[in-house]
Enzyme design. Structure first.
Site: not given
Ligand code: CMC
Length: 430
Positions: A266, A307, A365
């Site tokens: 995450h 994802h 990210d």
């Protein structure tokens, strides 16, 4: 006519009828709340692959089209035209604020940035090399012990004060955690500065000399915060909701969210991406690294890729990649070897059948750490930055849940595969 689904037990022939519920956009959900009563069975969906855990009006994602809307507004428009505090009010209240509303909100956030002096004392108890996420999670939980004067979650004013306090104080707590790791004195918040400039000042100023806040850096941070502010029922938000559904103190629920965010699957991925880029070292080593990623026995992942919801480009990754060019150029750091490496890694991965067939694209990210690094933020603080931004979303979801008169405690069931009933054996007979 409303759609219905029928579920048939192929052994007994017993059927049950389930109505479909339509949202404003997105796929229907099948209401299975009568399933256990009708069929005597539960659904089984580890990881929530096909389960909507709640109804929500806050954020919409179309993972196939790469669409992200906050309260209906495309994230691209908000990134271009809005600012983080405006986005925070939008997420919490549902509408873009009027001028007096945003002025009042900004003023309230600015005046809530100081933390109780005793709370700062907690940092002295942590070892200097404690991970900042561990400190932030613990200190946020401890806020429940300091701000219990306004803890009636059924009272809208109490909820509002909580929302303002946590959004205002998290940068102060984050800065205190950072200063503790450096062994530097804590820098108090300044009410003459805007949200992100104040944060930069608390992070980087020292008492012995003036610190000039770079407006480019503050603007970049604000944009990153908009992009990280919410992402519907992700793991940390679901954690905040589940903890909050018991009626627990909201600071405790947010602390649970901070802890859930920390994991590398995450929010911790932003830190892991830079570690990965370091370990790859140079473009020449990309193929070797990707062979390891594709080897099922190697347990290596391409961090910042893939994802659960996006099976297309994460729209946030696109914006952040473009932002990398601008920020690095404006800061005179255009020749950034890690950025070059990540661009090449993306290019090679997106031509590789392993990633193409699994629809694995860069996520939020992948590039954010490059910008944080350029702003001078150390790697161990990356996920803390994510937490500061996501607090807006956590608060919005917590508010939405606790103000719903039909709120229910979250309580999943399980498929039990342990031993059947057996008798206790005295130790001499085991
Ligand atoms: N590198 C290599 N293979 C991957 C990756 C990756 N990053 N992500 C998924 N896969 C493969 C996985 O091995 C599986 O292959 P197979 O079907 O052959 O077994 C397939 O793709 C599906 O993966 P999954 O793990 O079942 O997918 P998931 O939806 O459960 O996981 C994820 C989503 C984000 C945890 C995962 O893609 C991942 O671990 N990515 C790297 C960590 C990361 O960047 N996390 C940040 C997510 S976005 C921001 C946030 O949520 O905070």
């Amino acid at each position: 006519m409303s759609k219905k689904y029928e579920l048939k037990n192929l052994t007994s022939g017993k059927t049950s009828e389930h109505k479909a519920i339509s949202g404003t956009i997105g796929p229907d959900v099948i209401d299975i709340s009568n399933l256990t009563k009708e069929q005597g069975a539960f659904t089984f969906d580890p990881g929530f692959m096909a389960t909507a855990s709640t109804e929500s009006k806050i954020t919409f994602i179309d993972g196939d089209a790469g669409v992200l809307l906050y309260r209906g507004y495309p994230v691209e428009q908000l990134a271009e035209k809005s600012n983080f505090l405006e986005v925070a009010t939008l997420l919490i209240n549902g509408t873009l604020p009027t001028k007096p509303e945003i002025e009042a909100f900004t003023d309230s956030i600015t005046r809530h940035t100081m933390v109780n002096e005793q709370l700062l004392g907690f940092f002295r108890g942590f070892h200097h090399d404690a991970h900042p996420m561990a400190m932030v999670s613990a200190v946020v939980a401890s806020m429940a012990a300091f701000y219990h004067d306004t803890m009636h979650i059924g009272d809208p004013r109490h909820r509002e004060i909580f929302a303002h306090r946590i959004i205002a104080k998290l940068p102060t707590i984050a800065a205190a955690a950072y200063k503790h790791t450096l062994g530097q004195p804590f820098i108090y918040p300044r009410n003459d500065l805007r949200y992100c400039s104040n944060m930069m000042n608390m992070f980087f100023a020292v008492p012995c000399e003036p610190y000039g806040i770079d407006p480019v850096a503050a603007e970049a941070l604000d944009l990153l915060f908009i992009l990280h502010a919410d992402h519907e029922q992700n793991a940390s938000t679901s954690t905040v909701r589940l903890a909050g559904s018991t009626g627990t103190n909201p600071y405790a629920a947010i602390s649970a969210g901070v802890s859930a965010l920390w994991g590398p699957a995450h929010g911790g991925a932003n830190e892991a991406v830079l570690d990965m880029l370091d370990s790859i070292g140079s473009v020449a080593n990309i193929d070797k690294f990707l062979s390891r990623v594709k080897d099922k026995n190697d347990n290596v992942r391409l961090m910042g890729f893939g994802h659960r919801v996006y099976k297309n480009f994460d729209p946030r990754a696109k914006i952040i990649r473009d932002m990398c060019y601008k920020v690095l150029q404006k800061m005179g750091k255009s020749n950034n070897p890690l950025f070059e490496l990540s661009l090449r890694l993306e290019e090679i991965a997106l031509k590789d059948d392993y990633f193409v067939s699994r629809k694995l694209y860069p996520n939020v990210d992948f590039y954010s750490g490059i910008i944080y690094s350029a702003l001078g933020i150390p790697r161990s603080m990356f996920t803390v930055m994510f937490a500061i931004a996501r607090t807006a979303g956590w608060v919005a979801h917590w508010q939405e849940m606790v103000s719903d008169p039909n709120m229910k405690i979250g309580r999943p069931r399980q498929l039990y595969t342990g031993p059947i009933k057996r008798d206790y054996q005295p130790i001499e007979k085991r």
